[in-house]
Write a protein that holds these residues in place. Structure first.
Motif, PDB file in Angstrom:
ATOM      1  N   THR A 169      23.265  -2.846 -20.118  1.00 57.60           N
ATOM      2  CA  THR A 169      24.452  -2.047 -19.800  1.00 57.60           C
ATOM      3  C   THR A 169      24.200  -0.961 -18.763  1.00 57.60           C
ATOM      4  O   THR A 169      25.159  -0.419 -18.201  1.00 57.60           O
ATOM      5  N   VAL A 177      18.893  -0.025 -20.005  1.00 63.03           N
ATOM      6  CA  VAL A 177      19.376   0.074 -21.381  1.00 63.03           C
ATOM      7  C   VAL A 177      19.890  -1.285 -21.808  1.00 63.03           C
ATOM      8  O   VAL A 177      20.624  -1.936 -21.058  1.00 63.03           O
ATOM      9  N   GLU A 234      21.999  -3.074 -25.098  1.00 63.61           N
ATOM     10  CA  GLU A 234      22.799  -2.783 -26.279  1.00 63.61           C
ATOM     11  C   GLU A 234      23.171  -4.086 -26.977  1.00 63.61           C
ATOM     12  O   GLU A 234      23.434  -5.095 -26.320  1.00 63.61           O
ATOM     13  N   ARG A 248      24.825  -1.719 -34.900  1.00 65.54           N
ATOM     14  CA  ARG A 248      24.738  -1.423 -33.469  1.00 65.54           C
ATOM     15  C   ARG A 248      23.304  -1.069 -33.130  1.00 65.54           C
ATOM     16  O   ARG A 248      22.523  -0.692 -33.996  1.00 65.54           O
ATOM     17  N   TYR A 285      21.134   0.727 -29.455  1.00 62.07           N
ATOM     18  CA  TYR A 285      21.111   1.232 -28.088  1.00 62.07           C
ATOM     19  C   TYR A 285      19.641   1.470 -27.758  1.00 62.07           C
ATOM     20  O   TYR A 285      19.009   2.337 -28.349  1.00 62.07           O
TER      21      TYR A 285
END
Length: 155
Positions: A71, A80, A82, A90, A92
């Motif tokens: 992302t 990054v 995700e 989730r 990150y």
């Protein structure tokens, strides 16, 4: 919501560390103990901004699939990934590469939320955070070894 943070000094150029960290092939090599393989999206080479990869692996005796998307990317300093779909509620994951006189300082920050609310939080405390830390540490050590071997072989 555990946050796993690591740093590792690698005696290799920043671009090499950056590329090895986004290599699908190196990732599969570093996760061989889980049988992890890329099965959809980008399945080999270097993953790029906006691309996805779907990983299939066995964790805790259960075959799982997880799809992640790149992302953010600021080559060769940071990217990054995700989670798009998978076992976590989730995640990150920030990968940073800071040039140093002796090579590259690689920083790894994995911020995740387990599924199942209170049960997930209990799993984090009991075993999941340690398990994820070991996986990330092993992956980073393999990146370091490969990068430093490549530097030695070209010297």
């Amino acid at each position: 919501m555990p946050l796993i943070q690591m740093s590792l000094m690698i005696h290799a150029p920043t671009q090499l560390c950056f590329d090895l960290s986004r290599s699908i092939d190196i990732h599969m090599q570093s996760m061989s103990q889980t049988g992890e393989k890329a099965v959809a999206g980008r399945t080999g080479g270097l993953i790029e901004l906006g691309e996805t990869v779907t990983w299939e692996a066995v964790h805790f005796g259960v075959r799982q699939r997880l799809t992640a998307r790149i992302t953010e990317m600021e080559a060769p300093r940071r990217f990054v990934d995700e989670m798009v779909q998978g076992a976590f509620q989730r995640f990150y994951h920030v990968h940073e590469f800071i040039p140093q006189p002796e090579g590259t300082l690689m920083l790894d920050s994995f911020d995740y939320t387990s599924p199942l609310g209170v049960l997930g939080k209990a799993a984090d405390r009991l075993f999941l955070e340690r398990y994820m830390t070991r996986l990330l540490r092993k992956r980073n050590e393999i990146i370091k070894r490969i990068a430093e071997e490549q530097v030695k072989s070209t010297s």
